[in-house]
Design a protein around this motif. Sequence first.
Motif, short mmCIF file in Angstrom:
data_model
loop_
_atom_site.label_atom_id
_atom_site.label_comp_id
_atom_site.label_asym_id
_atom_site.label_seq_id
_atom_site.Cartn_x
_atom_site.Cartn_y
_atom_site.Cartn_z
N UNK A 152 0.81 -1.21 0.00
CA UNK A 152 0.00 0.00 0.00
C UNK A 152 0.85 1.27 0.00
N UNK A 153 2.17 1.10 0.10
CA UNK A 153 3.07 2.23 0.00
C UNK A 153 3.48 2.84 1.33
N UNK A 154 4.54 3.67 1.31
CA UNK A 154 5.04 4.27 2.55
C UNK A 154 4.06 5.20 3.23
N UNK A 155 3.15 5.81 2.46
CA UNK A 155 2.15 6.69 3.07
C UNK A 155 1.25 5.93 4.02
N UNK A 156 0.81 4.75 3.58
CA UNK A 156 -0.03 3.92 4.45
C UNK A 156 0.75 3.44 5.66
N UNK A 157 2.00 3.05 5.45
CA UNK A 157 2.83 2.62 6.59
C UNK A 157 3.00 3.77 7.58
N UNK A 158 3.21 4.97 7.08
CA UNK A 158 3.36 6.12 7.97
C UNK A 158 2.10 6.36 8.79
N UNK A 159 0.95 6.21 8.17
CA UNK A 159 -0.32 6.37 8.88
C UNK A 159 -0.48 5.31 9.97
N UNK A 160 -0.10 4.07 9.65
CA UNK A 160 -0.21 3.00 10.63
C UNK A 160 0.75 3.23 11.80
N UNK A 161 1.97 3.65 11.50
CA UNK A 161 2.91 3.97 12.56
C UNK A 161 2.37 5.09 13.45
N UNK A 162 1.77 6.09 12.83
CA UNK A 162 1.23 7.22 13.60
C UNK A 162 0.08 6.78 14.49
N UNK A 163 -0.78 5.92 13.97
CA UNK A 163 -1.89 5.42 14.79
C UNK A 163 -1.37 4.62 15.97
N UNK A 164 -0.40 3.75 15.70
CA UNK A 164 0.20 2.96 16.78
C UNK A 164 0.89 3.86 17.79
N UNK A 165 1.59 4.88 17.30
CA UNK A 165 2.32 5.78 18.20
C UNK A 165 1.37 6.59 19.08
N UNK A 166 0.28 7.05 18.51
CA UNK A 166 -0.69 7.81 19.30
C UNK A 166 -1.22 6.97 20.45
N UNK A 167 -1.58 5.72 20.18
CA UNK A 167 -2.07 4.84 21.24
C UNK A 167 -0.98 4.59 22.27
N UNK A 168 0.23 4.37 21.81
CA UNK A 168 1.37 4.13 22.69
C UNK A 168 1.60 5.31 23.63
N UNK A 169 1.57 6.51 23.06
CA UNK A 169 1.80 7.72 23.86
C UNK A 169 0.72 7.89 24.92
N UNK A 170 -0.52 7.79 24.50
CA UNK A 170 -1.62 8.12 25.41
C UNK A 170 -1.90 7.03 26.44
N UNK A 171 -1.67 5.77 26.05
CA UNK A 171 -1.98 4.67 26.95
C UNK A 171 -0.82 4.27 27.86
N UNK A 172 0.42 4.54 27.42
CA UNK A 172 1.56 4.03 28.19
C UNK A 172 2.57 5.12 28.54
N UNK A 173 3.09 5.83 27.53
CA UNK A 173 4.20 6.74 27.76
C UNK A 173 3.80 7.93 28.62
N UNK A 174 2.77 8.66 28.21
CA UNK A 174 2.38 9.87 28.95
C UNK A 174 2.01 9.57 30.40
N UNK A 175 1.17 8.54 30.67
CA UNK A 175 0.84 8.26 32.08
C UNK A 175 2.07 7.94 32.92
#
Length: 222
Positions: free
Chosen positions: A62-85
Amino acid sequence: MARGIFITFEGGEGAGKSTQILALAEALRGLGHEVLVTREPGGSAGAEAVRHVLLSGAAEPFGPGMEALLFAAARSDHVEQLIRPAVERGAIVLCDRFMDSSRVYQGVTGDLDPRFMEALEAVAINGMVPDLTLVLDLDAKEGLRRATARRGTDGADRYEKETLAVHRRRREAFLSIARAEPDRCVVVDATRGRDDVAEAIAEAVYQLLDRRRAVTEKAGAA
């Protein structure tokens, strides 16, 4: 409660990030700190669900754009659920890869528009910029040799399998980020022995802890 510290480890394949994170975590725990070790892609339940899709190469067609979006979605969850707390409760968070890997892997060698990457990063991290980023620097050819030896009979993942020229571009991209943001990034020579690398990392982290302690004491005295 005092804010914790967020430290990320970056660099090419085989640079020794995972090994050095564990060594630093042990040293910091020995000093009495609460330490959380995590990784990307992954870390939180939502991000781990995306990890296999990315590393298996299932998203590659699906190309690097789709991969970037998936990484961003994963990172957002990671930040809000684990890192920030964890940071907000005063812990030291050590993360194997973070936003700089997206800048390099999808932005530079994926040839994505820098404006797109900047907007995606801003949404994904939501202000959670690392206090310190340790860039483990290693010749790309040696890094791939180490990565191959490490995985044994397992096949190369989505990113390890790419050409040496691509890995060399990634190394230069990480170094370029470090030059552009010297207040955040410290480059560590990963060609040295494991103990020497660990010592250099510990020195950079202890300097950060000393600065943070000085600021806290000054604020308390005011």
